[in-house]
Design an enzyme around this catalytic site. Structure first.
Site, PDB file in Angstrom:
ATOM      1  N   GLU A  46       0.838  -1.196   0.000  1.00 41.28           N
ATOM      2  CA  GLU A  46       0.000   0.000   0.000  1.00 41.28           C
ATOM      3  C   GLU A  46       0.878   1.253   0.000  1.00 41.28           C
ATOM      4  OE1 GLU A  46      -2.794  -0.031   3.259  1.00 41.28           O
ATOM      5  OE2 GLU A  46      -3.805   1.770   2.527  1.00 41.28           O
ATOM      6  N   ASN A 193     -12.438  -1.384  -1.005  1.00 39.49           N
ATOM      7  CA  ASN A 193     -11.690  -1.968   0.109  1.00 39.49           C
ATOM      8  C   ASN A 193     -12.341  -1.512   1.418  1.00 39.49           C
ATOM      9  OD1 ASN A 193      -9.056  -2.998   1.524  1.00 39.49           O
ATOM     10  ND2 ASN A 193      -9.284  -0.890   2.264  1.00 39.49           N
ATOM     11  N   GLU A 194     -12.591  -2.427   2.297  1.00 42.71           N
ATOM     12  CA  GLU A 194     -13.155  -2.103   3.617  1.00 42.71           C
ATOM     13  C   GLU A 194     -14.221  -1.005   3.515  1.00 42.71           C
ATOM     14  OE1 GLU A 194     -10.113  -1.649   6.668  1.00 42.71           O
ATOM     15  OE2 GLU A 194      -9.512  -3.737   6.434  1.00 42.71           O
ATOM     16  N   TYR A 265      -6.590  -9.413  10.987  1.00 43.07           N
ATOM     17  CA  TYR A 265      -5.316  -9.070  11.613  1.00 43.07           C
ATOM     18  C   TYR A 265      -5.224  -9.709  12.993  1.00 43.07           C
ATOM     19  CZ  TYR A 265      -4.283  -5.751   7.926  1.00 43.07           C
ATOM     20  OH  TYR A 265      -3.984  -5.182   6.712  1.00 43.07           O
ATOM     21  N   GLU A 321      -6.096  -9.292   3.194  1.00 42.41           N
ATOM     22  CA  GLU A 321      -5.249  -8.635   4.207  1.00 42.41           C
ATOM     23  C   GLU A 321      -5.211  -9.531   5.434  1.00 42.41           C
ATOM     24  OE1 GLU A 321      -5.900  -4.484   5.143  1.00 42.41           O
ATOM     25  OE2 GLU A 321      -6.385  -4.035   3.053  1.00 42.41           O
TER      26      GLU A 321
HETATM   27  O1  AHR Z   1      -2.962  -2.725   6.158  1.00 47.47           O
HETATM   28  C1  AHR Z   1      -3.280  -1.554   6.829  1.00 47.47           C
HETATM   29  C2  AHR Z   1      -4.751  -1.198   6.713  1.00 47.47           C
HETATM   30  O2  AHR Z   1      -5.523  -2.165   7.364  1.00 47.47           O
HETATM   31  C3  AHR Z   1      -5.331  -1.169   5.335  1.00 47.47           C
HETATM   32  O3  AHR Z   1      -5.095   0.029   4.687  1.00 47.47           O
HETATM   33  C4  AHR Z   1      -6.792  -1.351   5.584  1.00 47.47           C
HETATM   34  O4  AHR Z   1      -7.456  -1.972   4.512  1.00 47.47           O
HETATM   35  C5  AHR Z   1      -6.835  -2.179   6.852  1.00 47.47           C
HETATM   36  O5  AHR Z   1      -7.679  -1.646   7.791  1.00 47.47           O
END
Ligand code: AHR
Length: 518
Positions: A46, A193-194, A265, A321
């Site tokens: 990114e 995205n998101e 994450y 992600e």
């Molecule tokens: O990877 C960092 C961020 O995490 C990305 O920009 C977003 O898509 C997610 O929240």
């Protein structure tokens, strides 16, 4: 007393109970009917911190060795792990990126503010042409996340035309004017995205309506079918998937996307204080592994919801992600998300990749965040130096699974106990490559005990142990630094054998292991 002891002993060895002193597995050598897509081993880059600018892109005039502006050592490192695809330009950045600002003569490109990541100005010198040249150098498939949050339908439609069309039009003329005669072929596109957060703060129904409009005008040009990815939930939020898929089932649109995105994450602490990347003890180690293992639930829950609403549709899961997210390294800019990477991150990488492999009938792509200098990166750079992280080495070891035939593996793991809580210590996955070599990868999260794995192959073949690799260290927070770049690295592993047809592997405490049989 005697009775209790007998029961305990039986409990320890019985298949299917919790307290295992040994890990047992079966692997089906007849194989499944599908391959593990190499795209599971994909990456994400990114415009964030020092990922693109200063990491990948150093500019043509840099004293750092570069290939027309792209750092040579990054190219070599990523080729070393057979990078299959690269997602770009975000992330949250994607929904504020206007691609036309990043084409044409560099001195005419307008600067922009990266409002999401550090409020820094960037000069747009890395744009579509530079990204696609990078993918070409890497021999990796580009994955472009389109701007649905702040861009127009026409803008995204034009982008697809600009890169994929060879038919005479204003977009293809513009591309040619900018020095690219023939179109590229970008197959993989994210429709936003998101969108529930930084990508537009939409609810699932609002996003569904946007997805239908934007995707409709993202055209497939002759012989260039698109694979579009719709936005899925934030972590564990099945309500998003429920409402989005219900809309698709009732109003239509399943043909407008092939993949459904999941982001996951592993945050050892909480979002306010995620915890240090390097300063941690067994408590944080245990929690991290426990949270990382939940990825499996996330995949299964979302697959079930999709199948409930759309039993006949062929919708893949794309975990575009994932990875560990720690506090930024002290002294670095908070919005730049620079973090170190230890053996703990390597364990998370290994077990996540095993989970993806074991769900490779459904998970067709995944992209760890993020390639260079950001979050769980493959490589870290400092001026002209580059170091490979422990996570890099896991991706290296697991290359054996790229496009290999999936071999179903059932595993009953011994427990890893910490303060009266237990989780599975071991994960594993297996595949057979084109040459008939069988590879099994293991992780053992228990920092104290070796896992003695006994694996019964199911099939006619007699296997022989050929070679192995291991990534481990005496310290759970061991990591590579610019001063000591090879502290955590892959070593030869020989603690495996085939005895009376059964595979036996001694997987060391806190390690990732790859074993090869023929
Ligand atoms: O990877 C960092 C961020 O995490 C990305 O920009 C977003 O898509 C997610 O929240």
């Amino acid at each position: 007393m005697k009775k209790i002891l007998v029961l305990l002993i039986i409990g320890c060895f019985a298949f299917g109970t919790n307290a295992f002193t040994q890990t047992k597995a079966t692997v089906d050598l007849k194989g499944d009917d599908h391959k593990i897509s190499r795209h599971i081993y994909g990456h994400f880059s990114e415009h964030l911190g020092r990922c693109i600018y200063d990491g990948i892109w150093v500019g043509e005039n840099s004293s750092i060795p570069n290939n027309q502006g792209i750092r040579k050592e990054v190219i070599d490192a990523l080729k070393g792990i057979g990078i299959p695809n690269l997602r770009w330009p975000g992330g949250c950045f994607a929904d504020e990126y206007h691609w036309k600002d990043g084409i044409g003569p560099k001195d005419e490109r307008p600067p922009m503010i990266n409002t999401h990541w550090g409020m820094v100005s960037e000069d747009n010198s890395f744009g579509t042409h530079e990204f696609l040249r990078l993918c070409n150098l890497l021999d990796a498939e580009p994955v472009i996340a389109g701007n649905v949050g702040s861009g127009t339908v026409k803008e995204l439609s034009d982008w697809v035309e600009y890169v994929n069309s060879d038919i005479e039009s204003d977009m293809t003329r513009l591309r040619k004017k900018n020095g690219k005669e023939d179109a590229w072929y970008v197959k993989y596109w994210g429709v936003g995205n998101e969108s529930w957060g930084c990508g537009g703060n939409m609810n699932p129904t609002q996003y569904y309506e946007k997805m239908v409009r934007y995707s409709t005008y993202m055209r497939s040009y002759p012989d260039k079918p698109l694979y579009k990815v719709a936005v899925g939930p934030s972590g564990f939020n099945p309500e998003w998937t429920e409402e989005f898929m219900k809309n698709v089932a009732e109003k239509g649109g399943a043909h407008l996307f092939s993949g459904y995105s999941l982001h996951y994450y592993t945050v050892p602490g909480n979002w306010q204080d995620k915890g240090s990347a390097t300063e941690f003890g067994e408590s944080e180690w245990f929690t991290t592994i426990r949270k990382a293992l939940r990825l499996e639930d996330l995949i299964e829950v979302n697959a079930r919801i999709i199948d409930k609403y759309l039993p006949d549709a062929d919708i893949d899961l794309v975990v575009d992600e994932w990875g560990c997210w720690h506090n930024v390294e002290t002294g670095t800019r908070p919005g730049f998300l620079y973090q170190q990477n230890t053996l703990r991150d390597a364990l998370v990488a290994g077990l996540s990749l095993n989970i993806f492999n074991n769900h490779s009938d459904r998970v067709k792509m995944a992209n760890i965040a993020q390639t260079v200098n950001v979050l769980q990166a493959m490589v870290l750079t400092r001026e002209e130096q580059l170091i490979k992280t422990p996570t890099y080495h896991v991706f290296d070891m697991y290359q054996v699974h790229h496009d290999a035939t999936y071999l179903p593996l059932k595993l009953i793991s011994q427990d890893y106990e910490f303060k009266n809580k237990e989780i599975q210590a071991v994960t594993a996955s297996a595949s057979e490559d084109e040459d008939g070599k069988v590879h099994i990868t293991f992780t053992n999260a228990d920092p104290h005990n070796t896992a003695s794995v006994e694996c019964a192959p199911d099939g006619d073949r007699t296997l022989e142990f050929k070679r192995g690799e291991v990534l481990t260290h005496s310290q759970m927070n061991a990591h590579n630094t610019f001063e000591d770049p090879k502290k955590v690295t892959v070593r030869e592993f020989n603690n495996a054998e085939v005895e009376n047809g059964r595979i036996k592997v001694e997987v060391p405490a806190k390690s990732v292991v790859m074993v090869e049989f023929e």
